[in-house]
Scaffold this active site. Structure first.
Site, short mmCIF file in Angstrom:
data_model
loop_
_atom_site.label_atom_id
_atom_site.label_comp_id
_atom_site.label_asym_id
_atom_site.label_seq_id
_atom_site.Cartn_x
_atom_site.Cartn_y
_atom_site.Cartn_z
N HIS A 189 13.34 -13.70 -9.99
CA HIS A 189 11.98 -13.95 -9.47
C HIS A 189 11.67 -13.08 -8.26
O HIS A 189 10.93 -13.50 -7.37
CB HIS A 189 11.80 -15.43 -9.09
CG HIS A 189 12.32 -16.40 -10.10
ND1 HIS A 189 11.58 -16.85 -11.17
CD2 HIS A 189 13.54 -16.97 -10.23
CE1 HIS A 189 12.32 -17.68 -11.90
NE2 HIS A 189 13.51 -17.77 -11.36
N SER A 248 0.67 13.35 0.72
CA SER A 248 -0.72 12.90 0.69
C SER A 248 -1.60 13.96 1.33
O SER A 248 -1.19 14.63 2.28
CB SER A 248 -0.84 11.59 1.45
OG SER A 248 -2.18 11.38 1.87
N LYS A 278 3.16 10.65 4.72
CA LYS A 278 3.51 10.10 3.40
C LYS A 278 4.48 10.95 2.59
O LYS A 278 4.43 12.17 2.60
CB LYS A 278 2.23 9.95 2.57
CG LYS A 278 1.33 8.87 3.10
CD LYS A 278 1.77 7.52 2.61
CE LYS A 278 0.79 7.02 1.58
NZ LYS A 278 1.19 5.76 1.03
N GLU A 297 6.09 6.76 -10.53
CA GLU A 297 4.83 6.09 -10.90
C GLU A 297 4.24 6.68 -12.17
O GLU A 297 3.73 5.97 -13.04
CB GLU A 297 3.81 6.21 -9.75
CG GLU A 297 4.20 5.37 -8.54
CD GLU A 297 3.32 5.65 -7.32
OE1 GLU A 297 2.24 6.26 -7.46
OE2 GLU A 297 3.73 5.28 -6.21
#
Ligand code: ARG
Length: 477
Positions: free
Chosen positions: A156, A277, A283, A290
């Site tokens: 979980h 970025s 970043k 992804e």
């Protein structure tokens, strides 16, 4: 507009109809398979006396010449032709004249395209298997390196019990190993030759289908001509296996994205596999992970598309089946790209042992072991569970771990605690005592690693020599 048919037509095809119907923009991709199938067909026709030896030699020379000229860029596959089959046949006739007109004897584009697609998929099954093997090798070497790297195991998304990085990676090893075994099953099930099925009902020429099948490296011919031209099960099975590969990659990517976040810092993706970025200078984003996660939807889409295309088709061939190609090709290329990139990403990724270990120490990952300790001291498990629950509540209040409490504090909650409790609930003990087959304890893990090593080194691949052409370019010239 160059077509193989037209005799029974009195009008030109409408341009839009022609474009809508044409498949050359994408079936050009299996141009090599189309030629290979034609070569086998012609060799068989000559063996059966349907073509003379001279005709065979002329046609083979023409076919290998087309292949060479396309490969070397002298001949372009243009959209002037309806499909790759028309392109090859028209070119052959242009090159060798009347003998070329005999190529299509005892054959239809229906069994021809069924063959081309099988030949194409068959190689891609092997390529995907090879890429999975490379991923497994990378995983296994990381597993060998990290049998002592402790980390929290989660349920979980909450810390549950400690494991090792080797154990966590080993879970993915099992997934990708099953993916390979699925590919192997598919390969063997699909490896039958549909050529000779004709349009749907076989042919009256005395073809030797066993011979054609053996020339092309198939187990044998398919056994029902109607099924042969309308079966795309192997496309569905392959896309299903690829979807499962993507699902596994996507789960793994999801974990890597989480681990790579500033909150976790379990891993650091290498600069070469990260992106920046345009606005936020600080970043370093896990875009590759992804994108792999994102592309999973695209591969599932191809599977659902072909399943839907096939569901209402009456026997035998229907043009709907032309839709089996574009999304399938795209899915295959997508999966291959994702597998290579993923392997590169984890091979170069930094695993932060210290952060993982610190994280494993927090979150009461030793609570089960503390309860088991009490069981060892004669407390029934259900009571022990309650005692440790109260203990955890006490620790949350004090903001400390079970192992940080003094023996007096422990004994105030249960007199069954003794000094040896600290040893029993240490991170090392919690992991190393888990020694059942498949558990994270180092000795158990090493046994599994040895088994996986043997599995990889005994692996001889599925079909060596798969890529050898039947007749080499330039033969017989
Ligand atoms: N382009 C077709 C396909 O991909 C080839 C078979 C065409 N056969 C036919 N009878 N129209 O399925």
């Amino acid at each position: 507009m160059a077509q193989l048919w037209g005799g029974r037509f009195t009008k030109e095809t409408d341009r839009l109809v022609y474009d809508f119907n044409a498949s050359i923009a994408f079936d050009r991709k299996f141009f090599r398979q189309d030629i290979e199938g034609s070569i086998a067909h012609v060799v068989m026709l000559a063996k059966q006396g349907i073509l003379t030896k001279e005709e065979k030699d002329v046609i083979l020379k023409g076919l290998t010449g087309i292949r060479r000229d396309v490969e070397e860029g002298r001949l372009q596959i243009t959209e002037e032709y309806e499909d790759i089959h028309s392109f090859v046949e028209a070119n052959l006739i242009e090159r060798v004249g009347d003998a070329g007109k005999k190529l299509h004897t005892g054959r239809s584009r229906n069994d021809q395209v069924a063959l081309d697609m099988r030949l194409y998929i068959r190689i891609e099954v092997l390529v995907a298997d090879e890429l999975l093997k490379e991923l497994l090798e990378t995983l296994l070497s990381l597993m060998e390196e990290h049998t002592d790297t402790y980390m929290p195991g989660f349920t979980h998304m909450q810390k549950a019990q400690p494991v090792t990085l080797a154990h966590h990676l080993g879970a993915y090893f099992e997934m990708f190993k099953r993916d390979r075994s699925r590919l192997k099953d598919i390969y063997h099930r699909m490896n039958y030759c549909p050529l000779g099925a004709g349009a749907l009902a076989g042919t009256t020429y005395p073809l030797d289908r066993n011979y054609t099948a053996s020339l092309l490296g198939f187990e044998g011919p398919t056994l029902n001509s109607m099924d042969s031209v309308s079966d795309r099960d192997y496309v569905i099975e392959f896309l299903s296996a690829l979807s499962t590969v993507m699902m596994h990659l996507s789960r793994f990517c999801e974990e890597i994205i989480i681990w790579n976040s500033d909150e976790y810092r379990f891993v650091e993706i290498d600069d070469a596999y990260s992106t920046g970025s345009s606005i936020m200078p600080q970043k370093k984003n896990p875009d590759i992970a992804e994108l792999i996660r994102g592309k999973t939807g695209r591969v599932y889409g191809a599977l659902v598309s072909i399943l839907t295309t096939m569901k209402g088709l009456p026997l035998a061939y229907n043009k709907d089946m032309q839709e089996d190609k574009e999304l399938t090709f795209d899915a295959i290329d997508t999966v291959k790209g994702c597998l290579s990139l993923f392997t590169g990403m984890i091979r170069t990724m930094k695993f932060r042992r210290d952060v993982m270990e610190r994280s494993a120490m927090r979150g009461f990952t030793n609570a089960t072991d503390a309860a088991d300790y009490l069981v060892g001291r004669g407390v029934p498990f259900r009571d022990a569970h309650g005692i440790i629950g109260r203990l955890v509540l006490y620790c949350i209040d004090k903001q400390c771990g079970i192992e940080d409490l003094s023996i007096e504090e422990l004994q105030a909650i249960s007199p069954a605690f003794a000094e040896d409790v600290y040893e029993a609930v240490s991170l090392k003990t919690c992991v190393e005592k888990r020694l059942t087959v498949g558990a994270p304890g180092k000795a158990a893990m090493q046994e599994v690693i040895a088994m996986e090593k043997a599995y990889l080194s005994n692996d001889k691949g599925m079909s060596p020599g798969e890529n050898e052409p039947l007749v080499k370019n330039g033969d017989g010239e």
